[in-house]
Design an enzyme around this catalytic site. Structure first.
Site, PDB file in Angstrom:
ATOM      1  CG  ASP A 168      -1.816   1.202   1.289  1.00 26.92           C
ATOM      2  OD1 ASP A 168      -2.307   1.625   0.224  1.00 26.92           O
ATOM      3  OD2 ASP A 168      -2.035   1.731   2.400  1.00 26.92           O
ATOM      4  CD  GLU A 193      -4.886   1.459  -2.932  1.00 26.57           C
ATOM      5  OE1 GLU A 193      -5.747   0.894  -2.251  1.00 26.57           O
ATOM      6  OE2 GLU A 193      -4.340   2.526  -2.611  1.00 26.57           O
ATOM      7  CG  ASP A 195      -0.728   3.174   6.189  1.00 27.59           C
ATOM      8  OD1 ASP A 195      -1.448   3.600   5.274  1.00 27.59           O
ATOM      9  OD2 ASP A 195      -0.313   3.880   7.116  1.00 27.59           O
TER      10      ASP A 195
END
Length: 181
Positions: A7, A66, A138
């Site tokens: 992430d 992502e 996160d």
């Protein structure tokens, strides 16, 4: 098989490592690469070094990250894109295949709907991986990205918190934090 989820962020880059054993995901490690530099070049160097260390320690076979999303603040989106690109280059330099997933897809796979909030993602990651505590936001997002890659690449739905397979919209309600719809 070992998967690394990333992430990306310009202040914190989350990572999550899972093993796939007997067709099921198992937690290995998660955390954040904390960025403490002011200079952009140094920030990106810290992202690269942190991801390189995670790769060296955990030896994943594949990486999931992502995709870029549209943000209201163009400056934030650019910084996120630079951190993301750095993580992708690091993985590629280590000979790893990189798979990209939209944030909405990750939420759909992990929580059963594309509008899940961070708390819902944390709870579903905790439940799916059998963690005793909620992972940090996160790190939870990174684990969710790794889980999305696993379930998407195999064409199997993620098990719900109640142990059934398929959409979790009804079973998810039991896990919604107070004050959420």
């Amino acid at each position: 098989m070992r998967l690394l989820g990333i992430d990306p962020g310009s202040r914190r880059t989350g990572f999550g490592v899972i093993d796939i054993d007997d067709g099921r995901p198992h937690y290995v490690a998660s955390g954040c690469v904390r960025i403490n530099a002011d200079d952009l070049g140094q920030k990106l160097a810290q992202v690269y070094a942190g991801i390189a260390e995670v790769i060296a320690v955990h030896r994943p076979l594949e990486v999931a990250i992502e995709q870029v999303f549209l943000a209201r603040n163009a400056d934030s989106a650019l910084k996120l894109g630079q951190a993301r690109g750095t993580a992708i280059v690091c993985a590629a330099n280590h000979g790893l295949a990189v798979h990209e997933y939209a944030a909405r897809r990750v939420k759909q796979i992990v929580a059963g709907h594309g509008n899940a909030d961070k708390g819902q993602i944390q709870l579903m990651v905790q439940s799916t991986l059998g963690l005793s505590d909620l992972p940090q936001e996160d790190a939870a997002d990174a684990l969710a990205i790794a889980l999305t890659h696993f379930f998407s690449s195999r064409g199997t739905p993620m098990p719900s918190a109640s142990g059934t397979r398929g959409r979790r919209s009804s079973s998810w309600r039991a896990f919604r934090p107070p004050g959420t719809v």
